[in-house]
Design a protein around this motif. Structure first.
Motif, PDB file in Angstrom:
ATOM      1  N   GLU A  67       0.822  -1.208   0.000  1.00  0.00           N
ATOM      2  CA  GLU A  67       0.000   0.000   0.000  1.00  0.00           C
ATOM      3  C   GLU A  67       0.860   1.264   0.000  1.00  0.00           C
ATOM      4  N   VAL A  68       1.887   1.294   0.846  1.00  0.00           N
ATOM      5  CA  VAL A  68       2.709   2.508   0.903  1.00  0.00           C
ATOM      6  C   VAL A  68       3.486   2.701  -0.390  1.00  0.00           C
ATOM      7  N   CYS A  69       3.896   1.625  -1.029  1.00  0.00           N
ATOM      8  CA  CYS A  69       4.597   1.760  -2.310  1.00  0.00           C
ATOM      9  C   CYS A  69       3.660   2.304  -3.387  1.00  0.00           C
ATOM     10  N   ALA A  70       2.390   1.862  -3.354  1.00  0.00           N
ATOM     11  CA  ALA A  70       1.410   2.375  -4.317  1.00  0.00           C
ATOM     12  C   ALA A  70       1.122   3.846  -4.056  1.00  0.00           C
ATOM     13  N   ALA A  71       0.994   4.225  -2.777  1.00  0.00           N
ATOM     14  CA  ALA A  71       0.754   5.625  -2.433  1.00  0.00           C
ATOM     15  C   ALA A  71       1.947   6.490  -2.832  1.00  0.00           C
ATOM     16  N   ALA A  72       3.139   5.969  -2.617  1.00  0.00           N
ATOM     17  CA  ALA A  72       4.348   6.712  -2.982  1.00  0.00           C
ATOM     18  C   ALA A  72       4.391   6.996  -4.476  1.00  0.00           C
ATOM     19  N   GLU A  73       3.975   6.033  -5.265  1.00  0.00           N
ATOM     20  CA  GLU A  73       3.954   6.235  -6.717  1.00  0.00           C
ATOM     21  C   GLU A  73       2.995   7.360  -7.090  1.00  0.00           C
ATOM     22  N   VAL A  74       1.837   7.396  -6.429  1.00  0.00           N
ATOM     23  CA  VAL A  74       0.868   8.463  -6.685  1.00  0.00           C
ATOM     24  C   VAL A  74       1.458   9.825  -6.346  1.00  0.00           C
ATOM     25  N   LEU A  75       2.167   9.911  -5.218  1.00  0.00           N
ATOM     26  CA  LEU A  75       2.707  11.180  -4.746  1.00  0.00           C
ATOM     27  C   LEU A  75       3.955  11.624  -5.498  1.00  0.00           C
ATOM     28  N   GLY A  76       4.538  10.714  -6.275  1.00  0.00           N
ATOM     29  CA  GLY A  76       5.738  11.055  -7.026  1.00  0.00           C
ATOM     30  C   GLY A  76       7.030  10.747  -6.300  1.00  0.00           C
ATOM     31  N   ILE A  77       6.935   9.938  -5.239  1.00  0.00           N
ATOM     32  CA  ILE A  77       8.116   9.542  -4.475  1.00  0.00           C
ATOM     33  C   ILE A  77       8.854   8.471  -5.272  1.00  0.00           C
ATOM     34  N   GLY A  78      10.116   8.720  -5.548  1.00  0.00           N
ATOM     35  CA  GLY A  78      10.842   7.821  -6.441  1.00  0.00           C
ATOM     36  C   GLY A  78      11.612   6.713  -5.763  1.00  0.00           C
ATOM     37  N   TRP A  79      11.762   6.777  -4.447  1.00  0.00           N
ATOM     38  CA  TRP A  79      12.645   5.845  -3.734  1.00  0.00           C
ATOM     39  C   TRP A  79      12.033   5.574  -2.368  1.00  0.00           C
ATOM     40  N   VAL A  80      11.761   4.311  -2.044  1.00  0.00           N
ATOM     41  CA  VAL A  80      11.184   3.921  -0.751  1.00  0.00           C
ATOM     42  C   VAL A  80      12.027   2.809  -0.158  1.00  0.00           C
ATOM     43  N   ARG A  81      12.409   2.969   1.114  1.00  0.00           N
ATOM     44  CA  ARG A  81      13.146   1.928   1.826  1.00  0.00           C
ATOM     45  C   ARG A  81      12.534   1.729   3.207  1.00  0.00           C
ATOM     46  N   PHE A  82      12.725   0.513   3.757  1.00  0.00           N
ATOM     47  CA  PHE A  82      12.210   0.165   5.075  1.00  0.00           C
ATOM     48  C   PHE A  82      13.373  -0.137   6.022  1.00  0.00           C
ATOM     49  N   LEU A  83      13.192   0.217   7.299  1.00  0.00           N
ATOM     50  CA  LEU A  83      14.213  -0.082   8.298  1.00  0.00           C
ATOM     51  C   LEU A  83      14.017  -1.455   8.931  1.00  0.00           C
ATOM     52  N   ASP A  84      12.862  -2.090   8.670  1.00  0.00           N
ATOM     53  CA  ASP A  84      12.551  -3.427   9.199  1.00  0.00           C
ATOM     54  C   ASP A  84      12.405  -3.436  10.714  1.00  0.00           C
ATOM     55  N   LEU A  85      12.035  -2.296  11.300  1.00  0.00           N
ATOM     56  CA  LEU A  85      11.691  -2.271  12.715  1.00  0.00           C
ATOM     57  C   LEU A  85      10.239  -2.726  12.874  1.00  0.00           C
ATOM     58  N   ILE A  86       9.841  -3.046  14.094  1.00  0.00           N
ATOM     59  CA  ILE A  86       8.512  -3.605  14.339  1.00  0.00           C
ATOM     60  C   ILE A  86       7.566  -2.532  14.855  1.00  0.00           C
TER      61      ILE A  86
END
Length: 268
Positions: A67-86
């Motif tokens: 979901e966040v990757c799809a939202a990022a695409e809509v907003l024009g965010i070109g790079w998404v990374r996760f820290l893998d925290l809980i």
């Protein structure tokens, strides 16, 4: 002026980028700024469906990552990374290790501007507080030539906290109810900023339709989406028509200067 302006948001959960920062992220992406996003968790504890249909932490995390990757695409965010925290356990994470990971990504991306939550986490949310602390530590680490992290040292030019005034917080509570958390036997409530203390206000009115489209990508958060869809247009405008920030530090401007641009002082 740098070859290309770059903006990085360092946030705690999927949907933070759309609900809290979406207008600014979309505005600058549309202007050609390179916009990136670090998300600390995958929102694993954010299941909003029937309790007896909860697919478990890993599956929920997978849903919310998409979901966040799809939202990022809509907003024009070109790079998404996760820290893998809980989700819900960020305050238990190894602060030094997590800050170093963000710092390494700052060195890789080399953004002039970094955004995160304010030190009180908006309404005392432990994950928001944790990511605020981690982001600040990472900005310092990224610039430190003695830090044992990958990449060459890089100094961020401006660092901002996303903040809300009383009217904006009141609009949120009209939609979602009283924002309060019981933590360690104490009630934490929403902590508004006085308008005079908000150093930067970005006009995001033109981005409201795009932000709403991004919010809808977070379909697992169906209850929140329904509440937002039903709110009056004047409340939507109060929530999403502009975004306030506190300029925590800047290498290019300061003092009492009131900004309408996160890149003020960086444009030549």
């Amino acid at each position: 002026m740098p070859d290309r302006l770059k903006l990085l948001a360092v946030l705690a959960h999927p949907d933070d980028e759309s609900l809290g920062f979406g207008g600014s992220l979309a505005k600058y992406a549309a202007e050609g700024v390179e916009v990136s996003l670090i998300v600390a968790t995958r929102g694993e504890r954010g299941w909003r469906g029937p309790a007896d249909d909860d697919p478990g932490l890993e599956a929920v995390g997978g849903i919310r990552e998409r979901e966040v990757c799809a939202a990022a695409e809509v907003l024009g965010i070109g790079w998404v990374r996760f820290l893998d925290l809980i989700d819900g356990e960020m305050h238990l994470a190894d602060h030094r290790a997590a800050a170093a990971r963000i710092a390494a990504q700052i060195r890789e991306l080399r953004p002039q501007v970094v955004l995160t939550f304010d030190p009180r986490g908006g309404y005392g949310h432990p994950d928001h507080i944790a990511i605020s602390q981690l982001a600040l530590s990472a900005v310092v680490l990224a610039a430190d030539p003695t830090a044992a992290i990958t990449g060459s040292p890089f100094s961020v030019s401006k660092f901002y906290y996303r903040v809300w005034n009383r009217e904006e917080n009141g609009a949120f509570e009209r939609v979602f109810g009283v924002l309060a958390l019981e933590i360690d036997g104490e009630t934490r409530r929403i902590a508004p900023w006085e308008e005079w203390s908000i150093t930067t206000r970005i006009d995001t009115g033109d981005q409201m339709p795009l932000v709403w489209t991004a919010i809808q990508k977070h379909a697992s958060q169906v209850g929140s989406i329904q509440k937002l869809a039903e709110m009056p247009e004047r409340i939507k405008a109060k929530l999403f028509g502009s975004e306030g920030y506190y300029r925590a530090f800047s290498l290019v401007n300061g003092g009492g200067e009131r900004e309408d641009d996160l890149f003020a002082g960086l444009r030549k």
